[in-house]
Design a protein around this motif. Sequence first.
Motif, PDB file in Angstrom:
ATOM      1  N   GLN A 113       8.090  16.038  17.913  1.00 47.17           N
ATOM      2  CA  GLN A 113       7.576  16.248  16.565  1.00 47.17           C
ATOM      3  C   GLN A 113       7.894  15.066  15.649  1.00 47.17           C
ATOM      4  N   LEU A 114       9.068  14.493  15.800  1.00 46.08           N
ATOM      5  CA  LEU A 114       9.449  13.348  14.963  1.00 46.08           C
ATOM      6  C   LEU A 114       8.603  12.124  15.295  1.00 46.08           C
ATOM      7  N   THR A 115       8.206  11.995  16.547  1.00 39.88           N
ATOM      8  CA  THR A 115       7.313  10.902  16.913  1.00 39.88           C
ATOM      9  C   THR A 115       5.967  11.051  16.198  1.00 39.88           C
ATOM     10  N   ASP A 116       5.470  12.291  16.143  1.00 35.18           N
ATOM     11  CA  ASP A 116       4.206  12.548  15.437  1.00 35.18           C
ATOM     12  C   ASP A 116       4.360  12.307  13.932  1.00 35.18           C
ATOM     13  N   LEU A 117       5.504  12.719  13.367  1.00 37.99           N
ATOM     14  CA  LEU A 117       5.738  12.507  11.938  1.00 37.99           C
ATOM     15  C   LEU A 117       5.820  11.020  11.605  1.00 37.99           C
ATOM     16  N   ASN A 118       6.429  10.271  12.506  1.00 39.12           N
ATOM     17  CA  ASN A 118       6.538   8.834  12.292  1.00 39.12           C
ATOM     18  C   ASN A 118       5.153   8.193  12.242  1.00 39.12           C
ATOM     19  N   ALA A 119       4.259   8.653  13.105  1.00 36.03           N
ATOM     20  CA  ALA A 119       2.886   8.135  13.104  1.00 36.03           C
ATOM     21  C   ALA A 119       2.190   8.475  11.796  1.00 36.03           C
ATOM     22  N   LEU A 120       2.476   9.671  11.252  1.00 36.28           N
ATOM     23  CA  LEU A 120       1.890  10.072   9.976  1.00 36.28           C
ATOM     24  C   LEU A 120       2.385   9.178   8.839  1.00 36.28           C
ATOM     25  N   ILE A 121       3.688   8.924   8.822  1.00 36.02           N
ATOM     26  CA  ILE A 121       4.270   8.111   7.753  1.00 36.02           C
ATOM     27  C   ILE A 121       3.714   6.689   7.775  1.00 36.02           C
ATOM     28  N   GLU A 122       3.470   6.180   8.979  1.00 37.52           N
ATOM     29  CA  GLU A 122       2.920   4.832   9.100  1.00 37.52           C
ATOM     30  C   GLU A 122       1.533   4.723   8.461  1.00 37.52           C
ATOM     31  N   LYS A 123       0.854   5.861   8.313  1.00 38.60           N
ATOM     32  CA  LYS A 123      -0.502   5.846   7.766  1.00 38.60           C
ATOM     33  C   LYS A 123      -0.551   6.292   6.300  1.00 38.60           C
ATOM     34  N   LEU A 124       0.604   6.512   5.682  1.00 39.48           N
ATOM     35  CA  LEU A 124       0.615   6.939   4.284  1.00 39.48           C
ATOM     36  C   LEU A 124       0.047   5.844   3.383  1.00 39.48           C
ATOM     37  N   PRO A 125      -0.811   6.202   2.414  1.00 35.91           N
ATOM     38  CA  PRO A 125      -1.345   5.200   1.477  1.00 35.91           C
ATOM     39  C   PRO A 125      -0.245   4.710   0.534  1.00 35.91           C
ATOM     40  N   VAL A 126      -0.275   3.410   0.247  1.00 31.74           N
ATOM     41  CA  VAL A 126       0.741   2.775  -0.601  1.00 31.74           C
ATOM     42  C   VAL A 126       0.071   2.264  -1.872  1.00 31.74           C
ATOM     43  N   LEU A 127       0.770   2.403  -2.994  1.00 34.57           N
ATOM     44  CA  LEU A 127       0.234   1.922  -4.269  1.00 34.57           C
ATOM     45  C   LEU A 127      -0.036   0.424  -4.212  1.00 34.57           C
ATOM     46  N   ASP A 128      -1.128   0.014  -4.870  1.00 34.00           N
ATOM     47  CA  ASP A 128      -1.509  -1.399  -4.919  1.00 34.00           C
ATOM     48  C   ASP A 128      -0.410  -2.199  -5.618  1.00 34.00           C
ATOM     49  N   ALA A 129       0.159  -3.151  -4.884  1.00 28.75           N
ATOM     50  CA  ALA A 129       1.265  -3.938  -5.440  1.00 28.75           C
ATOM     51  C   ALA A 129       0.811  -4.854  -6.580  1.00 28.75           C
ATOM     52  N   ALA A 130      -0.487  -5.062  -6.712  1.00 26.08           N
ATOM     53  CA  ALA A 130      -0.994  -5.933  -7.782  1.00 26.08           C
ATOM     54  C   ALA A 130      -0.971  -5.246  -9.140  1.00 26.08           C
ATOM     55  N   GLU A 131      -0.750  -3.938  -9.161  1.00 24.13           N
ATOM     56  CA  GLU A 131      -0.734  -3.179 -10.406  1.00 24.13           C
ATOM     57  C   GLU A 131       0.697  -2.760 -10.753  1.00 24.13           C
ATOM     58  N   ALA A 132       0.936  -2.511 -12.045  1.00 26.07           N
ATOM     59  CA  ALA A 132       2.218  -1.975 -12.504  1.00 26.07           C
ATOM     60  C   ALA A 132       2.048  -0.469 -12.675  1.00 26.07           C
ATOM     61  N   TRP A 133       2.801   0.309 -11.884  1.00 23.94           N
ATOM     62  CA  TRP A 133       2.619   1.757 -11.863  1.00 23.94           C
ATOM     63  C   TRP A 133       3.797   2.471 -12.505  1.00 23.94           C
ATOM     64  N   SER A 134       3.512   3.586 -13.157  1.00 21.16           N
ATOM     65  CA  SER A 134       4.558   4.460 -13.677  1.00 21.16           C
ATOM     66  C   SER A 134       4.144   5.896 -13.399  1.00 21.16           C
ATOM     67  N   TYR A 135       5.147   6.787 -13.320  1.00 19.81           N
ATOM     68  CA  TYR A 135       4.829   8.166 -12.951  1.00 19.81           C
ATOM     69  C   TYR A 135       4.452   8.974 -14.176  1.00 19.81           C
ATOM     70  N   ASP A 136       3.328   9.667 -14.094  1.00 15.44           N
ATOM     71  CA  ASP A 136       2.835  10.497 -15.184  1.00 15.44           C
ATOM     72  C   ASP A 136       3.232  11.951 -14.880  1.00 15.44           C
TER      73      ASP A 136
END
Length: 243
Positions: free
Chosen positions: A117-140
Amino acid sequence: MAKLNQIIAVEKGVKSRAQRELADVLRVLQKPALLSGISRVYRAKDEEGETLPPESTKVQVKSEDALRDVARSLTRLFDVVATKDWANGEARADIVVDGQTILARVPVTYLLFLEKQLTDLNALIEKLPVLDAAEAWSYDESQDVWRTDPVETSRTKKVPRAHVLYEATDKHPAQVETFTEDVIVGTWTKVAFSGALPARRVNELRDRVDRLQAAVRYAREEANAAEVDDRQAGDAVFAYLFA
């Protein structure tokens, strides 16, 4: 007394050998000629008749012997698998990450499940979308998403203009050149929103899964190193089957 990992190591070989020997027995039993025998004795009609030697063919394969061969081949396999399965129910180990016990006395079968199961979870995490580093983000907090700072852009509109090249005279009309000019008529205020994750959060999740995977593998090896009692199951099974 063996260890569980030793039993697991020999199981595949014992299984392959038993399957091969069982196939050999089946192949022999499917040859009727080997299970058949005959005895013929010739007697002439009278004393002057031709004398012929007796003929005989011996039975080469006996079904009961074949069953005993099957029992002998499979008994070892039954014993090995029984020893492993009984031990799997008893072999346990703690999952410990950085000195913290995540789960205590975990059965080795569950450790194998968790590792997959952890192997499958690791594959999921590798595909998580990441915020665009070119933008300045804050949590709303109000919208429960990430957002950028407002960016204003102007909205323009082309407005026709006229430029007098020559003024009108009593002899010539005025010469006018027309053109368009971009005139700011408003302002756009843009805010981008995203449900993606910051790179640091993804890296943190990846690191946690990696450390837990390592802990589960270590626990599995520890559980598999447990000493096991040899189980004798094959004799009881075949004593009943082929009695």
